[in-house]
Design an enzyme around this catalytic site. Structure first.
Site, PDB file in Angstrom:
ATOM      1  N   MET A 108       0.847  -1.196   0.000  1.00 18.69           N
ATOM      2  CA  MET A 108       0.000   0.000   0.000  1.00 18.69           C
ATOM      3  C   MET A 108       0.882   1.245   0.000  1.00 18.69           C
ATOM      4  O   MET A 108       0.447   2.331   0.404  1.00 18.69           O
ATOM      5  CB  MET A 108      -0.942  -0.020   1.204  1.00 18.69           C
ATOM      6  CG  MET A 108      -1.889  -1.225   1.156  1.00 18.69           C
ATOM      7  SD  MET A 108      -3.422  -0.987   2.078  1.00 18.69           S
ATOM      8  CE  MET A 108      -2.804  -0.700   3.716  1.00 18.69           C
ATOM      9  N   HIS A 160       9.557  -3.227   3.060  1.00 19.20           N
ATOM     10  CA  HIS A 160       9.128  -3.481   1.675  1.00 19.20           C
ATOM     11  C   HIS A 160      10.330  -3.778   0.784  1.00 19.20           C
ATOM     12  O   HIS A 160      10.268  -4.642  -0.092  1.00 19.20           O
ATOM     13  CB  HIS A 160       8.409  -2.256   1.103  1.00 19.20           C
ATOM     14  CG  HIS A 160       7.132  -1.914   1.792  1.00 19.20           C
ATOM     15  ND1 HIS A 160       6.949  -0.745   2.498  1.00 19.20           N
ATOM     16  CD2 HIS A 160       5.963  -2.584   1.889  1.00 19.20           C
ATOM     17  CE1 HIS A 160       5.720  -0.712   2.987  1.00 19.20           C
ATOM     18  NE2 HIS A 160       5.103  -1.814   2.634  1.00 19.20           N
ATOM     19  N   ARG A 179       2.867   2.474   9.233  1.00 14.92           N
ATOM     20  CA  ARG A 179       2.200   3.221  10.305  1.00 14.92           C
ATOM     21  C   ARG A 179       3.192   3.715  11.356  1.00 14.92           C
ATOM     22  O   ARG A 179       2.832   4.555  12.177  1.00 14.92           O
ATOM     23  CB  ARG A 179       1.098   2.378  10.945  1.00 14.92           C
ATOM     24  CG  ARG A 179      -0.092   2.176  10.018  1.00 14.92           C
ATOM     25  CD  ARG A 179      -1.284   1.544  10.718  1.00 14.92           C
ATOM     26  NE  ARG A 179      -2.476   1.549   9.900  1.00 14.92           N
ATOM     27  CZ  ARG A 179      -2.882   0.535   9.129  1.00 14.92           C
ATOM     28  NH1 ARG A 179      -2.163  -0.565   9.080  1.00 14.92           N
ATOM     29  NH2 ARG A 179      -3.988   0.632   8.410  1.00 14.92           N
TER      30      ARG A 179
END
Ligand code: PAF
Length: 248
Positions: free
Chosen positions: A21, A28, A176
């Site tokens: 996302m 990632h 986050r």
């Protein structure tokens, strides 16, 4: 994207998908490196999927640093960046729903979340035609659900679980984490440490209860792992570790 993927497959190229996302971080990039080892063409998708957020969750405020993401993707050797604006028709009426492994843990507190994930992952598989797809073990329940989805619906995709990438304080990397202040990051470090030291669900609960500034949402054992979600302020963090054998 689908035409490009089918063309690559006709040429006999292997495709490795890293679905994300965005708000890319070292976690990632470790997925991209793993993908490189499995497929000739690495496709990184960036799509903040509205259907996996609850009405009171952070869809609107979810970080979207697209220019930075594009640079990081290029620098880390991604071959195709797939960043659709919208993948869901307004009148879409088909949902993929996994009904066993998506219960409990995050599923108990995020109704509809795994339906949103299962549906978008199915769409991403159909669009990118991957031979392998890499998912981070930090989202342990997501990995469980996606493996079951691929098996149950006969997707010819090998699901690879990438080990959890952690920062210097041991905190599992997450987009986050960008929400955390310095003080909240320290609490997140204590969350990771408590989980790492715990030998059982009740021991983890006991340890987490001593960390101030942290509210436990759940601690559960699943698939031989100790899994937990907590809130540090308004930020929800999840993490999981292998379940140790109880000593003595
Ligand atoms: O883990 C994520 O970032 C998302 O849940 C995923 C797999 C990209 C589906 O939207």
């Amino acid at each position: 994207m689908q035409r490009a993927a089918l063309r690559l497959r006709r040429q006999g190229r292997r495709i490795a998908l890293v679905p994300t996302m965005g708000a890319l971080h070292e976690g990632h990039l470790s997925l991209v490196r793993l993908a490189r080892r499995h497929g000739a063409v690495v496709v990184l998708s960036i799509y903040v999927n509205p259907t996996q957020f609850g009405p009171r969750e952070d869809f609107a405020s979810y970080p979207r640093p697209f220019a930075r993401d594009r640079r990081l993707a290029a620098d880390s050797g991604v071959d195709i960046l797939f960043a659709p604006k919208n993948l869901h028709a307004d009148d879409a009426s088909t949902t993929v729903s996994e009904s066993a492994l998506s219960r409990g843990r995050c599923g108990a507190f995020r109704p509809g979340h795994f339906d949103g994930v299962a549906t978008v992952v199915t769409k991403l598989f159909n669009l990118t035609q991957p031979d392998v797809a890499v998912f981070g073990q930090k989202d342990a329940q997501q990995c469980d659900v996606v493996e079951r989805l691929a098996r149950d619906l006969n997707f010819p995709v090998k699901i690879i679980r990438a080990p959890i990438a952690r920062d210097a304080a041991g905190v599992a990397r997450s987009s986050r984490n960008a929400y955390l202040s310095a003080a909240a990051s320290a609490v997140a470090g204590q969350f990771a440490a408590a989980l790492r030291q715990a030998v059982s669900v009740s021991d983890a609960r006991r340890r987490l209860a001593t960390v101030s500034g942290l509210r436990v949402q759940y601690v559960e054992a699943a698939n031989n792992r100790l899994c937990a979600a907590v809130f540090v302020g308004h930020t929800r963090l999840i993490d999981n570790v292998p379940l140790k054998k109880r000593r003595g």
